[in-house]
Design an enzyme around this catalytic site. Sequence first.
Site, PDB file in Angstrom:
ATOM      1  NE  ARG A 132      -6.834   4.163   5.325  1.00 44.80           N
ATOM      2  CZ  ARG A 132      -6.078   4.696   5.947  1.00 44.80           C
ATOM      3  NH1 ARG A 132      -5.997   4.649   7.322  1.00 44.80           N
ATOM      4  NH2 ARG A 132      -4.829   4.756   5.745  1.00 44.80           N
TER       5      ARG A 132
ATOM      6  CE  LYS B  25      -1.652   1.591   3.927  1.00 48.74           C
ATOM      7  NZ  LYS B  25      -1.153   2.957   4.369  1.00 48.74           N
ATOM      8  CG  ASN B  26       2.465   2.608   3.583  1.00 49.70           C
ATOM      9  OD1 ASN B  26       1.245   2.669   3.124  1.00 49.70           O
ATOM     10  ND2 ASN B  26       2.926   2.305   4.902  1.00 49.70           N
TER      11      ASN B  26
ATOM     12  CB  CYS C  97      -5.165  10.012  11.205  1.00 51.74           C
ATOM     13  SG  CYS C  97      -3.611   9.372  11.326  1.00 51.74           S
TER      14      CYS C  97
ATOM     15  CG  ASP D  26       3.219   1.347   9.327  1.00 50.45           C
ATOM     16  OD1 ASP D  26       3.581   1.548   8.307  1.00 50.45           O
ATOM     17  OD2 ASP D  26       2.998   2.280  10.287  1.00 50.45           O
TER      18      ASP D  26
ATOM     19  NE  ARG E 145       0.205  10.405   9.869  1.00 45.74           N
ATOM     20  CZ  ARG E 145       0.054   9.171   9.069  1.00 45.74           C
ATOM     21  NH1 ARG E 145      -1.217   8.669   9.204  1.00 45.74           N
ATOM     22  NH2 ARG E 145       0.806   8.916   8.053  1.00 45.74           N
TER      23      ARG E 145
HETATM   24  C1  EPZ Z   1       4.267   6.891   6.025  1.00 40.09           C
HETATM   25  O1  EPZ Z   1       3.225   7.950   6.671  1.00 40.09           O
HETATM   26  C2  EPZ Z   1       3.318   5.704   5.785  1.00 40.09           C
HETATM   27  N1  EPZ Z   1       1.964   5.995   5.146  1.00 40.09           N
HETATM   28  C3  EPZ Z   1       2.802   5.199   7.360  1.00 40.09           C
HETATM   29  O2  EPZ Z   1       1.999   4.020   7.174  1.00 40.09           O
HETATM   30  C4  EPZ Z   1       3.997   5.008   7.982  1.00 40.09           C
HETATM   31  O3  EPZ Z   1       3.631   4.573   9.568  1.00 40.09           O
HETATM   32  C5  EPZ Z   1       4.948   6.422   8.093  1.00 40.09           C
HETATM   33  O4  EPZ Z   1       5.389   6.852   6.965  1.00 40.09           O
HETATM   34  C6  EPZ Z   1       6.144   6.032   8.857  1.00 40.09           C
HETATM   35  O5  EPZ Z   1       6.792   4.859   8.476  1.00 40.09           O
HETATM   36  C7  EPZ Z   1       2.224   6.115   3.837  1.00 40.09           C
HETATM   37  O6  EPZ Z   1       3.266   5.737   3.180  1.00 40.09           O
HETATM   38  C8  EPZ Z   1       0.788   6.285   2.834  1.00 40.09           C
HETATM   39  P1  EPZ Z   1       6.215  10.245   8.144  1.00 40.09           P
HETATM   40  P2  EPZ Z   1       4.068   9.373   6.633  1.00 40.09           P
HETATM   41  O7  EPZ Z   1       6.014  11.417   7.297  1.00 40.09           O
HETATM   42  O8  EPZ Z   1       5.124   9.623   5.157  1.00 40.09           O
HETATM   43  C9  EPZ Z   1       6.551  13.346  11.559  1.00 40.09           C
HETATM   44  C10 EPZ Z   1      -0.041   2.751   7.599  1.00 40.09           C
HETATM   45  O9  EPZ Z   1      -0.330   2.168   8.803  1.00 40.09           O
HETATM   46  N2  EPZ Z   1       6.505  14.521  10.527  1.00 40.09           N
HETATM   47  O10 EPZ Z   1       7.425   9.227   7.697  1.00 40.09           O
HETATM   48  O11 EPZ Z   1       2.833  10.447   6.657  1.00 40.09           O
HETATM   49  C11 EPZ Z   1       5.337  12.575  11.788  1.00 40.09           C
HETATM   50  O12 EPZ Z   1       4.395  13.418  12.518  1.00 40.09           O
HETATM   51  C12 EPZ Z   1       0.734   4.231   7.733  1.00 40.09           C
HETATM   52  O13 EPZ Z   1       0.591   1.937   6.382  1.00 40.09           O
HETATM   53  C13 EPZ Z   1       6.651  15.792  10.662  1.00 40.09           C
HETATM   54  O14 EPZ Z   1       6.819  16.319  11.829  1.00 40.09           O
HETATM   55  O15 EPZ Z   1       4.905   9.434   7.863  1.00 40.09           O
HETATM   56  C14 EPZ Z   1       5.931  11.318  12.225  1.00 40.09           C
HETATM   57  O16 EPZ Z   1       6.132  11.635  13.835  1.00 40.09           O
HETATM   58  C15 EPZ Z   1       0.556   4.801   9.025  1.00 40.09           C
HETATM   59  N3  EPZ Z   1       6.593  16.586   9.818  1.00 40.09           N
HETATM   60  C16 EPZ Z   1       7.062  11.318  11.698  1.00 40.09           C
HETATM   61  O17 EPZ Z   1       7.533  12.432  11.090  1.00 40.09           O
HETATM   62  C17 EPZ Z   1       6.227  16.422   8.574  1.00 40.09           C
HETATM   63  O18 EPZ Z   1       6.248  17.161   7.629  1.00 40.09           O
HETATM   64  C18 EPZ Z   1       7.075  10.173  10.585  1.00 40.09           C
HETATM   65  O19 EPZ Z   1       6.053  10.528   9.804  1.00 40.09           O
HETATM   66  C19 EPZ Z   1       6.189  14.862   8.169  1.00 40.09           C
HETATM   67  C20 EPZ Z   1       6.250  14.129   9.072  1.00 40.09           C
END
Ligand code: EPZ
Length: 420
Positions: free
Chosen positions: A398, A22-23, A115, A306, A120
């Site tokens: 999802r 998915k990701n 969410c 995850d 996020r």
């Molecule tokens: C991706 O989300 C995945 N989703 C998530 O999977 C996964 O948990 C996550 O990466 C971490 O591996 C998809 O790829 C669609 P991040 P993403 O930006 O990219 C902070 C699932 O269950 N952050 O890597 O949105 C954020 O709050 C889902 O399949 C900022 O601070 O996650 C978090 O603490 C859930 N500022 C950390 O970084 C930003 O601009 C990692 O988030 C962006 C993120």
Amino acid sequence: MDSLLIRGGTPLHGEVTVSGAKNAVLPILAATLLTAERCVIRRVPRLSDVTFMVQILRSLGAEVAMEGNTITVESPQIKGVGDYDLIRKMRGSICILGPLLGRLREASVSLPGGCVIGLRPVDLHLKGLRALGTSIEVRNGNIVAKAPDLRGAEIFLGGRSGPTVLGTANVMMAAVLAEGVTIIESAACEPEVTDLAVFLNAMGARITGAGSPTITIQGVSKLHGAEHEVIPDRIEAATFAIAAAVTNGEITIKGARAEHLGAVLDKLREAGVSIERKGTSLIVKRAGKLRPVDITTMPYSGFPTDAQAQMMVLMAVTEGTSIITERIFEGRFMHVPELARLGTDIAIEGPSAIVKGGKPLSGAPIMASDLRASAALVIAGMVAEGETVVNRIYHLDRGYENIDEKLRGLGAQIERVAER
Ligand code: EPZ
């Protein structure tokens, strides 16, 4: 809304095949907007998040055909304004921002909501795109971006919780058509980012270093159509491996990439689970008495956030005390109160959950809250004595393709029913 009715106590046995990731597929579908030519994406999992992304692409003017697990996209004409209501429904939709800027030099995309697992924010996405010369305003809940002269830059993209997966994807997808060279420092190293880079390079992009903390992108003037098969879903594979261990069964997971699962397989082995590699299959079963292990979620290649909820269920059925620390998302313990309804003994101390495992679980009606928490609840229901009803399983749909069918194929007593 549907529910899953589960009767616990049946160890899982048999074979299951992993679907596409998915990701990986969400940013790859967004990347097809970077060319007017035809793209064919294979091993696409049939998920509601994928259906959403297809609706978003169509709302931007793309022609999208879905046939089984293959999606064909052609976007001769697209617009840069996303459908507000559609886009805000799914976090992953933020990754259309980069390709719209790359292709059109402008975009208006709704600010994705948070969410249940955390705020996020998207500040790092915006920081990276601004570094490429994009002017960005947040107006009426929309990110309004303009980049008349998108140009390469050196960008440090690390945040307080480490790298950002979709932030790295967004910057990469804008940079591929920017003027000059972009270097992303503290880039996310997840296999899904690498898979996106493989697809972009197949389209004619010039990306090196994907999978490492430093990604270099040499901008090109145009990208062409390409075909791509999505990598298998490592989190789905991890979920099935954990389910086999929890139910004390023995399963063969086909199509998994063990090299994407290093931290998970390491922790499972430490917990007393045997994992044997046979080509692209993994044979998973308990290797004797389970042992409590401590886990801290980290950016790749550390233990994936995850798989945290699912691993917590394994620790809940393991004699002894384990500590599970969630370092990526501040709110990712929503499964704990629902697991408590089945008889678990888990205390939360800040970012850590202290799991006192080994007590027998008994079935009850419980509520899914987010994608991976739902998977954890289903796994717990398969080992709890009696009947468990997991409500609001749209969360599960999802991110897991036909999970109840796949689990029934492994002998689980599980069926989809209308919400009770
Ligand atoms: C991706 O989300 C995945 N989703 C998530 O999977 C996964 O948990 C996550 O990466 C971490 O591996 C998809 O790829 C669609 P991040 P993403 O930006 O990219 C902070 C699932 O269950 N952050 O890597 O949105 C954020 O709050 C889902 O399949 C900022 O601070 O996650 C978090 O603490 C859930 N500022 C950390 O970084 C930003 O601009 C990692 O988030 C962006 C993120």
